[in-house]
Design a protein around this motif. Structure first.
Motif, PDB file in Angstrom:
ATOM      1  N   GLU A   7       0.808  -1.216   0.000  1.00  0.00           N
ATOM      2  CA  GLU A   7       0.000   0.000   0.000  1.00  0.00           C
ATOM      3  C   GLU A   7       0.844   1.269   0.000  1.00  0.00           C
ATOM      4  N   ASN A   8       1.986   1.235   0.679  1.00  0.00           N
ATOM      5  CA  ASN A   8       2.807   2.442   0.805  1.00  0.00           C
ATOM      6  C   ASN A   8       4.087   2.394  -0.017  1.00  0.00           C
ATOM      7  N   ALA A   9       4.126   1.506  -1.009  1.00  0.00           N
ATOM      8  CA  ALA A   9       5.366   1.294  -1.752  1.00  0.00           C
ATOM      9  C   ALA A   9       5.450   2.087  -3.049  1.00  0.00           C
ATOM     10  N   SER A  10       4.360   2.726  -3.453  1.00  0.00           N
ATOM     11  CA  SER A  10       4.344   3.335  -4.780  1.00  0.00           C
ATOM     12  C   SER A  10       4.601   4.839  -4.741  1.00  0.00           C
ATOM     13  N   LEU A  11       5.482   5.305  -5.630  1.00  0.00           N
ATOM     14  CA  LEU A  11       5.700   6.726  -5.852  1.00  0.00           C
ATOM     15  C   LEU A  11       5.037   7.172  -7.153  1.00  0.00           C
ATOM     16  N   PHE A  12       4.983   6.255  -8.124  1.00  0.00           N
ATOM     17  CA  PHE A  12       4.402   6.552  -9.424  1.00  0.00           C
ATOM     18  C   PHE A  12       3.309   5.538  -9.734  1.00  0.00           C
ATOM     19  N   ASP A  13       2.477   5.856 -10.704  1.00  0.00           N
ATOM     20  CA  ASP A  13       1.375   4.964 -11.055  1.00  0.00           C
ATOM     21  C   ASP A  13       1.254   4.843 -12.573  1.00  0.00           C
ATOM     22  N   ILE A  14       0.271   4.072 -13.001  1.00  0.00           N
ATOM     23  CA  ILE A  14       0.131   3.773 -14.423  1.00  0.00           C
ATOM     24  C   ILE A  14      -0.177   5.030 -15.246  1.00  0.00           C
ATOM     25  N   LYS A  15      -0.897   5.969 -14.668  1.00  0.00           N
ATOM     26  CA  LYS A  15      -1.190   7.215 -15.378  1.00  0.00           C
ATOM     27  C   LYS A  15       0.090   8.036 -15.577  1.00  0.00           C
ATOM     28  N   ASP A  16       0.995   8.000 -14.593  1.00  0.00           N
ATOM     29  CA  ASP A  16       2.277   8.690 -14.741  1.00  0.00           C
ATOM     30  C   ASP A  16       3.068   8.134 -15.923  1.00  0.00           C
ATOM     31  N   VAL A  17       3.019   6.817 -16.080  1.00  0.00           N
ATOM     32  CA  VAL A  17       3.757   6.180 -17.180  1.00  0.00           C
ATOM     33  C   VAL A  17       3.154   6.581 -18.521  1.00  0.00           C
ATOM     34  N   ILE A  18       1.826   6.479 -18.616  1.00  0.00           N
ATOM     35  CA  ILE A  18       1.157   6.766 -19.885  1.00  0.00           C
ATOM     36  C   ILE A  18       1.305   8.238 -20.269  1.00  0.00           C
ATOM     37  N   SER A  19       1.308   9.126 -19.283  1.00  0.00           N
ATOM     38  CA  SER A  19       1.443  10.558 -19.564  1.00  0.00           C
ATOM     39  C   SER A  19       2.880  10.957 -19.872  1.00  0.00           C
ATOM     40  N   GLY A  20       3.833  10.051 -19.615  1.00  0.00           N
ATOM     41  CA  GLY A  20       5.236  10.348 -19.851  1.00  0.00           C
ATOM     42  C   GLY A  20       5.931  11.000 -18.677  1.00  0.00           C
ATOM     43  N   ALA A  21       5.271  11.033 -17.515  1.00  0.00           N
ATOM     44  CA  ALA A  21       5.865  11.652 -16.327  1.00  0.00           C
ATOM     45  C   ALA A  21       6.997  10.818 -15.742  1.00  0.00           C
ATOM     46  N   CYS A  22       6.998   9.518 -16.025  1.00  0.00           N
ATOM     47  CA  CYS A  22       8.088   8.654 -15.542  1.00  0.00           C
ATOM     48  C   CYS A  22       8.200   7.443 -16.447  1.00  0.00           C
ATOM     49  N   PRO A  23       9.375   6.818 -16.504  1.00  0.00           N
ATOM     50  CA  PRO A  23       9.515   5.576 -17.273  1.00  0.00           C
ATOM     51  C   PRO A  23       8.810   4.434 -16.555  1.00  0.00           C
ATOM     52  N   VAL A  24       8.439   3.428 -17.304  1.00  0.00           N
ATOM     53  CA  VAL A  24       7.683   2.323 -16.723  1.00  0.00           C
ATOM     54  C   VAL A  24       8.451   1.625 -15.603  1.00  0.00           C
TER      55      VAL A  24
END
Length: 249
Positions: free
Chosen positions: A40-57
């Motif tokens: 639950e507390n392990a994520s900094l980025f999510d799938i929308k970030d990847v699709i928008s180009g905010a971070c690499p997969v």
């Protein structure tokens, strides 16, 4: 316990069979898979970030740190309804399918533009429904909707199956479901009093290789074997308390 619970446990079963598995939470704004997978507390980025180009997969993928757990990409906690870029979305899943044996998208329960887009990225639909005739009918409507999206390979999973009520004729039995449903039956997950407590503590099928398997774990591995192309009896091991290692042979 619904579709996300089935998705998480199917992922756990596939992982325990030696498959390389990733779960993508496709329920934007209503995520719960991170709780089921105990991260639950392990994520900094999510799938929308990847699709928008905010971070690499690679930065969005939470690598499994425990045996029997899949890798995971979370959904955003909040979602403003903005459209996902179709080209980037399809490119993401094309890449993931080249890296993993199985990529499970845990979709939302309601139709939306992003639901349709994620469906277009899938090869197979596993439609999870409750153990009621009305729910099975609703699942068939979902199947028709997905077929219009081009998703032809579809299977049905009956969740929280109540054996005693089915034997008394109070709820449909498996034979009736197979006979009357237009969607092929892939598996049945029985009602199991241990399911809720395991989900609450972030435990999924076969995350612990020791001890006796719960009924829902046996059902999950049966479904996993069928997805892998093996013929397995519908209720193999489900109502017997066998040690977990036996199911994975």
């Amino acid at each position: 316990m619904g579709k996300s619970f089935v998705s998480a446990n199917l992922a756990g079963a596939l992982t325990s069979l030696g498959k390389k598995v990733l779960v993508a939470d496709g329920d934007l704004g209503m995520r719960s898979m991170d709780i089921l997978l105990g991260c639950e507390n392990a994520s900094l980025f999510d799938i929308k970030d990847v699709i928008s180009g905010a971070c690499p997969v690679e930065k969005a993928i939470i690598k499994a740190e425990k045996n029997g757990f899949p890798d995971f990409i979370p959904a955003p906690q909040t979602y403003d309804g903005s459209l996902l870029d179709p080209e980037r979305t399809r490119a993401l899943f094309t890449y993931l399918k080249s890296v993993y044996d199985y990529v499970l998208i845990d979709s939302s329960a309601e139709y939306s533009p992003y639901y349709s887009l994620l469906a277009s990225c899938a090869d197979t639909a596993v439609i999870v429904t409750a153990h009621q005739s009305t729910a099975v009918r609703a699942a068939e409507k979902t199947a028709l909707l997905l077929a219009k999206e081009g998703l032809k390979e579809q299977y049905l999973v009956i969740n929280m199956f109540r054996k005693k009520e089915a034997e008394k004729g109070l709820l449909p039995d498996p034979a009736d479901i197979i006979l009357h449903s237009a969607v092929p039956l892939l598996g049945i997950v029985p009602w199991d009093k241990n399911a809720a407590t395991e989900a609450e503590k972030g435990g999924i099928a076969f995350c612990n290789p020791k001890g006796k398997a719960y009924s829902f774990e046996a059902a999950a591995v049966n479904i996993a074997y069928r997805l892998c192309g093996s013929e397995v009896p519908l209720f193999k091991g489900v109502y017997r308390t066998l040690r977990r290692k036996i199911y994975l042979k």
